[in-house]
Design a protein around this motif. Sequence first.
Motif, PDB file in Angstrom:
ATOM      1  N   PHE A  96      24.196  44.526  36.688  1.00 28.13           N
ATOM      2  CA  PHE A  96      25.358  43.646  36.663  1.00 28.13           C
ATOM      3  C   PHE A  96      25.184  42.618  37.778  1.00 28.13           C
ATOM      4  N   ALA A  97      25.344  41.360  37.452  1.00 27.13           N
ATOM      5  CA  ALA A  97      25.145  40.304  38.442  1.00 27.13           C
ATOM      6  C   ALA A  97      26.328  40.193  39.381  1.00 27.13           C
ATOM      7  N   THR A  98      26.024  39.983  40.657  1.00 27.27           N
ATOM      8  CA  THR A  98      27.030  39.790  41.700  1.00 27.27           C
ATOM      9  C   THR A  98      27.413  38.318  41.781  1.00 27.27           C
ATOM     10  N   LEU A  99      28.709  38.042  41.872  1.00 29.50           N
ATOM     11  CA  LEU A  99      29.199  36.664  41.965  1.00 29.50           C
ATOM     12  C   LEU A  99      29.788  36.387  43.350  1.00 29.50           C
ATOM     13  N   THR A 100      30.343  35.189  43.509  1.00 25.56           N
ATOM     14  CA  THR A 100      30.699  34.684  44.834  1.00 25.56           C
ATOM     15  C   THR A 100      32.200  34.547  45.053  1.00 25.56           C
ATOM     16  N   LEU A 101      33.015  35.221  44.253  1.00 28.28           N
ATOM     17  CA  LEU A 101      34.459  35.073  44.428  1.00 28.28           C
ATOM     18  C   LEU A 101      34.880  35.386  45.859  1.00 28.28           C
ATOM     19  N   PRO A 102      35.858  34.603  46.357  1.00 23.70           N
ATOM     20  CA  PRO A 102      36.782  33.687  45.660  1.00 23.70           C
ATOM     21  C   PRO A 102      36.258  32.279  45.395  1.00 23.70           C
ATOM     22  N   ASP A 103      34.978  32.019  45.626  1.00 21.53           N
ATOM     23  CA  ASP A 103      34.368  30.726  45.312  1.00 21.53           C
ATOM     24  C   ASP A 103      34.109  30.669  43.802  1.00 21.53           C
ATOM     25  N   VAL A 104      35.043  30.080  43.057  1.00 22.97           N
ATOM     26  CA  VAL A 104      34.977  30.101  41.598  1.00 22.97           C
ATOM     27  C   VAL A 104      33.835  29.229  41.079  1.00 22.97           C
ATOM     28  N   ASP A 105      33.640  28.052  41.655  1.00 19.19           N
ATOM     29  CA  ASP A 105      32.542  27.189  41.196  1.00 19.19           C
ATOM     30  C   ASP A 105      31.206  27.905  41.380  1.00 19.19           C
ATOM     31  N   ASN A 128      39.683  42.882  43.999  1.00 24.13           N
ATOM     32  CA  ASN A 128      40.365  41.771  44.645  1.00 24.13           C
ATOM     33  C   ASN A 128      39.377  40.992  45.500  1.00 24.13           C
ATOM     34  N   SER A 129      39.625  39.702  45.607  1.00 20.49           N
ATOM     35  CA  SER A 129      38.805  38.822  46.434  1.00 20.49           C
ATOM     36  C   SER A 129      39.744  38.079  47.370  1.00 20.49           C
ATOM     37  N   GLU A 130      39.645  38.401  48.656  1.00 23.43           N
ATOM     38  CA  GLU A 130      40.532  37.799  49.652  1.00 23.43           C
ATOM     39  C   GLU A 130      42.006  37.956  49.262  1.00 23.43           C
ATOM     40  N   GLY A 131      42.328  39.127  48.701  1.00 28.08           N
ATOM     41  CA  GLY A 131      43.706  39.431  48.359  1.00 28.08           C
ATOM     42  C   GLY A 131      44.165  38.929  47.003  1.00 28.08           C
ATOM     43  N   LEU A 132      43.311  38.229  46.268  1.00 25.90           N
ATOM     44  CA  LEU A 132      43.664  37.746  44.932  1.00 25.90           C
ATOM     45  C   LEU A 132      43.081  38.697  43.890  1.00 25.90           C
ATOM     46  N   TYR A 133      43.942  39.161  42.976  1.00 25.46           N
ATOM     47  CA  TYR A 133      43.497  40.069  41.924  1.00 25.46           C
ATOM     48  C   TYR A 133      43.060  39.277  40.689  1.00 25.46           C
ATOM     49  N   LEU A 134      42.358  39.948  39.776  1.00 21.30           N
ATOM     50  CA  LEU A 134      41.632  39.230  38.727  1.00 21.30           C
ATOM     51  C   LEU A 134      42.519  38.480  37.749  1.00 21.30           C
ATOM     52  N   GLY A 135      43.776  38.857  37.637  1.00 20.62           N
ATOM     53  CA  GLY A 135      44.674  38.110  36.759  1.00 20.62           C
ATOM     54  C   GLY A 135      45.257  36.871  37.397  1.00 20.62           C
ATOM     55  N   ASP A 136      44.913  36.596  38.647  1.00 17.52           N
ATOM     56  CA  ASP A 136      45.446  35.421  39.341  1.00 17.52           C
ATOM     57  C   ASP A 136      44.965  34.140  38.659  1.00 17.52           C
ATOM     58  N   PRO A 137      45.829  33.143  38.507  1.00 18.43           N
ATOM     59  CA  PRO A 137      45.417  31.889  37.862  1.00 18.43           C
ATOM     60  C   PRO A 137      44.213  31.227  38.530  1.00 18.43           C
ATOM     61  N   ALA A 138      43.957  31.530  39.807  1.00 22.64           N
ATOM     62  CA  ALA A 138      42.803  30.946  40.492  1.00 22.64           C
ATOM     63  C   ALA A 138      41.497  31.313  39.800  1.00 22.64           C
ATOM     64  N   PHE A 139      41.485  32.409  39.049  1.00 26.35           N
ATOM     65  CA  PHE A 139      40.248  32.878  38.421  1.00 26.35           C
ATOM     66  C   PHE A 139      40.186  32.570  36.930  1.00 26.35           C
ATOM     67  N   ASP A 140      41.131  31.804  36.413  1.00 26.89           N
ATOM     68  CA  ASP A 140      41.169  31.532  34.974  1.00 26.89           C
ATOM     69  C   ASP A 140      39.881  30.875  34.471  1.00 26.89           C
ATOM     70  N   ARG A 141      39.343  29.924  35.236  1.00 25.10           N
ATOM     71  CA  ARG A 141      38.135  29.235  34.760  1.00 25.10           C
ATOM     72  C   ARG A 141      36.960  30.198  34.635  1.00 25.10           C
ATOM     73  N   LEU A 142      36.846  31.126  35.578  1.00 23.38           N
ATOM     74  CA  LEU A 142      35.772  32.119  35.488  1.00 23.38           C
ATOM     75  C   LEU A 142      35.993  33.049  34.305  1.00 23.38           C
ATOM     76  N   ILE A 187      46.828  42.741  32.910  1.00 24.70           N
ATOM     77  CA  ILE A 187      47.800  43.000  31.843  1.00 24.70           C
ATOM     78  C   ILE A 187      49.020  42.095  31.977  1.00 24.70           C
ATOM     79  N   LEU A 188      49.638  42.105  33.157  1.00 24.58           N
ATOM     80  CA  LEU A 188      50.921  41.431  33.331  1.00 24.58           C
ATOM     81  C   LEU A 188      50.792  39.914  33.354  1.00 24.58           C
ATOM     82  N   SER A 189      49.631  39.405  33.729  1.00 20.87           N
ATOM     83  CA  SER A 189      49.411  37.957  33.715  1.00 20.87           C
ATOM     84  C   SER A 189      49.109  37.434  32.315  1.00 20.87           C
TER      85      SER A 189
END
Length: 324
Positions: A96-105, A128-142, A187-189
């Motif tokens: 599984f490849a490791t990514l750079t979140l919270p750096d979405v680009d 979570n990445s820096e306190g943001l969970y995966l349903g956060d809108p910040a991660f929508d593009r990913l 789920i909730l997002s």
Amino acid sequence: MDNPRRIDLHHHIVPRDYARLLRDKGVRPGGIDVPEWSTERSRHLMKHNGIETAVLSVSTPGVWFGGAGEARRWGRRVNEEAAQVRHDDPAHFGFFATLTLPDVDGAIAEAAYALDELGADGIVLLANSEGLYLGDPAFDRLLAFLHERRAVVFVHPGELPAEPVPGVPAFTADFLLDTTRTALSLILSGALERYPDIRFVLAHAGGFLPYISYRVILTLANREPKWKQAALLLDRDRAVRRYGALLQRFWFDVALSSTPSALPSLLRVALDTQVVYGSDFPFAPAPAVGLMRSEFDGAGLAQPVKEGIDRLNALALFPRLAAA
């Protein structure tokens, strides 16, 4: 007993230079020392636990240490090392490849490179990445990118965005809450429904999610108009079918969770075709892996269920391993 030819979807790679980096930074993942790892150690563990293939992943803290540049450099390094292990022995290793979140680009760029150039089997994301969970809108593009690629995403817990309890290692309970929080976030997002082609595999039997499944159902029902809440909750079977189906969208591994107290709860909530084997080696040392494997083998599961968890369910995620 016949060799179960297990496919281990929760098996960590700890490259030597990455381990040195963590030690230099004083990082103790989950509250424990960084373990020694090598392909030889993995092979030995696999041989003694009926594991034919291990899909490798980097555990917490991943590669984010506060800066995008550093995260991108280390993400590429650990992914290329994992890809080399798979290249050298694709029948017995994947990654599984490791990514750079919270750096979405950076995360999108690295996911594309890993999937297209390195042959990654999927992606690992921390809960979570820096306190943001995966349903956060910040991660929508990913998530939109991973949905388009029909990616398998292994969700691994990390440190909670909160002060630890003195004397309690994070892996004991905080990891389980972290996974539960991110599953609820998805789920909730609505992200779980917006991106249905992502196959999310939750570590450690989904944390507390199976145990609190009816609390999740009540939470979802509580979001409905008042008139609909009453109708739903008076029809228990309808409510469980409607909202329980969301929980059954997830896949779950049994790493450190194949016990008499945890496994029955998981199998009451999850589809038994979406439960897979996991060892958590080397963060779970060989004796712990052996104990959990022994508990699993002695759980008295119906043979089709056991064979599915050992191997067949994972083949639905990774058909390439069928030829192994």
